[in-house]
Design a protein around this motif. Structure first.
Motif, PDB file in Angstrom:
ATOM      1  N   UNK A 287     -72.805   8.326 -70.529  1.00  0.00           N
ATOM      2  CA  UNK A 287     -72.158   7.510 -71.558  1.00  0.00           C
ATOM      3  C   UNK A 287     -70.906   6.867 -70.975  1.00  0.00           C
ATOM      4  N   UNK A 288     -70.816   5.559 -71.104  1.00  0.00           N
ATOM      5  CA  UNK A 288     -69.658   4.803 -70.616  1.00  0.00           C
ATOM      6  C   UNK A 288     -69.436   3.606 -71.537  1.00  0.00           C
ATOM      7  N   UNK A 289     -68.247   2.984 -71.499  1.00  0.00           N
ATOM      8  CA  UNK A 289     -67.962   1.909 -72.456  1.00  0.00           C
ATOM      9  C   UNK A 289     -68.928   0.739 -72.393  1.00  0.00           C
TER      10      UNK A 289
ATOM     11  N   UNK B 158     -65.471   1.313 -78.577  1.00  0.00           N
ATOM     12  CA  UNK B 158     -64.464   0.945 -79.572  1.00  0.00           C
ATOM     13  C   UNK B 158     -63.281   1.917 -79.555  1.00  0.00           C
ATOM     14  N   UNK B 159     -62.083   1.359 -79.539  1.00  0.00           N
ATOM     15  CA  UNK B 159     -60.865   2.175 -79.563  1.00  0.00           C
ATOM     16  C   UNK B 159     -60.329   2.362 -80.976  1.00  0.00           C
ATOM     17  N   UNK B 160     -61.084   1.895 -81.953  1.00  0.00           N
ATOM     18  CA  UNK B 160     -60.689   2.052 -83.352  1.00  0.00           C
ATOM     19  C   UNK B 160     -61.162   3.416 -83.857  1.00  0.00           C
TER      20      UNK B 160
ATOM     21  N   UNK C 297     -62.633   7.874 -71.350  1.00  0.00           N
ATOM     22  CA  UNK C 297     -61.934   8.651 -72.377  1.00  0.00           C
ATOM     23  C   UNK C 297     -62.397   8.344 -73.795  1.00  0.00           C
ATOM     24  N   UNK C 298     -62.541   7.066 -74.151  1.00  0.00           N
ATOM     25  CA  UNK C 298     -62.993   6.746 -75.510  1.00  0.00           C
ATOM     26  C   UNK C 298     -64.366   7.362 -75.798  1.00  0.00           C
ATOM     27  N   UNK C 299     -65.345   7.203 -74.897  1.00  0.00           N
ATOM     28  CA  UNK C 299     -66.624   7.878 -75.139  1.00  0.00           C
ATOM     29  C   UNK C 299     -66.491   9.394 -75.255  1.00  0.00           C
TER      30      UNK C 299
ATOM     31  N   UNK D 124     -68.071  14.083 -77.388  1.00  0.00           N
ATOM     32  CA  UNK D 124     -67.950  15.533 -77.250  1.00  0.00           C
ATOM     33  C   UNK D 124     -68.214  16.285 -78.558  1.00  0.00           C
ATOM     34  N   UNK D 125     -67.701  15.834 -79.709  1.00  0.00           N
ATOM     35  CA  UNK D 125     -68.053  16.541 -80.950  1.00  0.00           C
ATOM     36  C   UNK D 125     -69.545  16.484 -81.252  1.00  0.00           C
TER      37      UNK D 125
END
Length: 400
Positions: free
Chosen positions: A23-25, A77-79, A107-109, A114-115
């Protein structure tokens, strides 16, 4: 790219092919994206199923060509208000794909994935590709999420040291896996004369003039300004400097470099070009490759590609560059931020005679083959996948 023959390193004991989801942006052109494609290829060659989730981009076609599966999702998305919805969609994809391991590359992914992985009991790995520097408490918390996986990969010892100097409790599950270069693609013997001629004629490069090349994104921290300052100190000798990728910059970026070059008396001695597709052919034209990043590179793939092509590399003596360049053997490491030192290193590279240049080329090529091939990078990562999968299976058995 040719990896080792097919192996069954990833095969589960019951014979099923494990599904590894990266998983990547987005799948735009860059080192992280190329590494994702290379790992998708390796996963399949070693007996697994390769799935990639991103916002999409031009490099998806490379995944299609390999037969890997790609799902387009807004994991970029950083939202944070959108994360719950994206997370539900991601969870559905992971369930549908029967994912065994999730490899998170940004980091965003990590905040999104992770949850979802934890809720489904899926093992996780992350790779820290960039400089892991937190300038505030908020950024420290934000960065930490990428370290919450079952295993963490750092792309250099420099990145590893940044992580361990700021966060405790990571060392036992942290491994350095240097980025690799495709030594078949970046092989002087595999680049025919037609490709070289096409590159030279496309840019109208003058004959019999030494070429200094800076292949880099159009951003100031890559060192375009200080390279021009260093070139001004050796402008009494012939050269042409090609700044590959700088031509893609914003008008203000391009104008500033042009104006500085003219002020330094370098008019006609440097060119700003767009990024090109055939970097192997471009590197064949270079007499020296510069990587004068003023901020330390997390690693620096350009240095690998240049050395694989037998070209001397000049970089500053900081960051990941110090791990791939052997000073005085495969290139030169200048004092960071020092234009005089950079100029001296460039001059040393340009002064190489035919015999010493040939020796350096052979040494550089052997160095990359032995330590920084794509095959080495992929095999080390596959072994981490195997260990994490085995540990997850053991934990499940212990609970049953």
């Amino acid at each position: 790219m040719i990896l080792a023959p097919k192996s069954k390193l990833l095969k589960q004991r019951h014979g099923d092919a494990p599904t590894i989801v990266q998983i990547l942006p987005a799948m735009v052109r860059g080192g992280v994206e190329r590494g994702t494609v290379e790992m998708a290829d390796a996963i399949q060659k070693h007996g697994g199923r390769a799935v990639v989730i991103s916002h999409g981009g031009p490099m998806v076609r490379h995944l299609d060509r390999l037969g890997a599966t790609h799902h387009q999702l807004d994991v970029h998305t950083k939202n944070p208000f959108r994360w719950p919805q994206v997370r539900r969609q991601l969870k559905a994809i992971l369930s549908r794909e029967n994912a065994d391991l999730v490899h998170i590359r940004s980091r965003v992914p990590a905040w999104i994935a992770l949850p979802a992985a934890a809720a489904l009991g899926i093992a996780t790995v992350s790779t820290v590709h960039g400089r892991f520097v937190a300038m505030s408490a908020f950024k420290r918390i934000y960065n930490r999420k990428l370290l919450k996986t079952d295993h963490v990969i750092a792309i250099s010892n420099y990145v590893k040291d940044l992580i361990t100097s700021q966060y405790v409790g990571v060392e036992d599950r942290l491994t350095v896996v240097h980025r690799g270069v495709d030594i078949d693609l970046f092989n002087p013997g595999n680049v025919n004369q037609t490709r070289i001629v096409n590159f030279v004629e496309g840019l109208a490069i003058p004959e019999d003039v030494p070429v200094i090349m800076l292949p880099a994104r159009a951003t100031m921290w890559k060192g375009h300004r200080i390279l021009l300052q260093a070139l001004a100190k050796i402008k009494d000798r012939p050269f042409i400097c090609l700044m590959i990728g700088a031509g893609d910059g914003k008008p203000a970026f391009v104008s500033e470099l042009v104006r500085l070059g003219q002020q330094l008396g370098l008019e006609g001695r440097f060119r700003l070009t767009p990024l090109i597709d055939d970097m192997a052919a471009a590197l064949m034209v270079a007499d020296v490759v510069a990587m004068p990043s003023i901020t330390p590179e997390p690693f620096g793939r350009v240095a690998l590609e240049a050395q694989a092509m037998g070209r001397p590399v000049v970089a500053f003596d900081h960051g990941g560059a110090t791990e791939s360049i052997r000073h005085g053997e495969t290139g030169w490491l200048a004092i960071p931020g020092d234009a005089d030192s950079l100029a001296a290193a460039l001059q040393a590279a340009l002064d190489l005679g035919p015999r010493k240049r040939k020796m350096l080329a052979a040494t550089a090529r052997q160095h990359i083959e032995a330590n920084f091939s794509t095959e080495t990078m992929c095999r080390q990562t596959i072994k981490i996948y195997r260990r994490v999968l085995d540990r997850a299976a053991a934990n499940r058995n212990a609970k049953s």
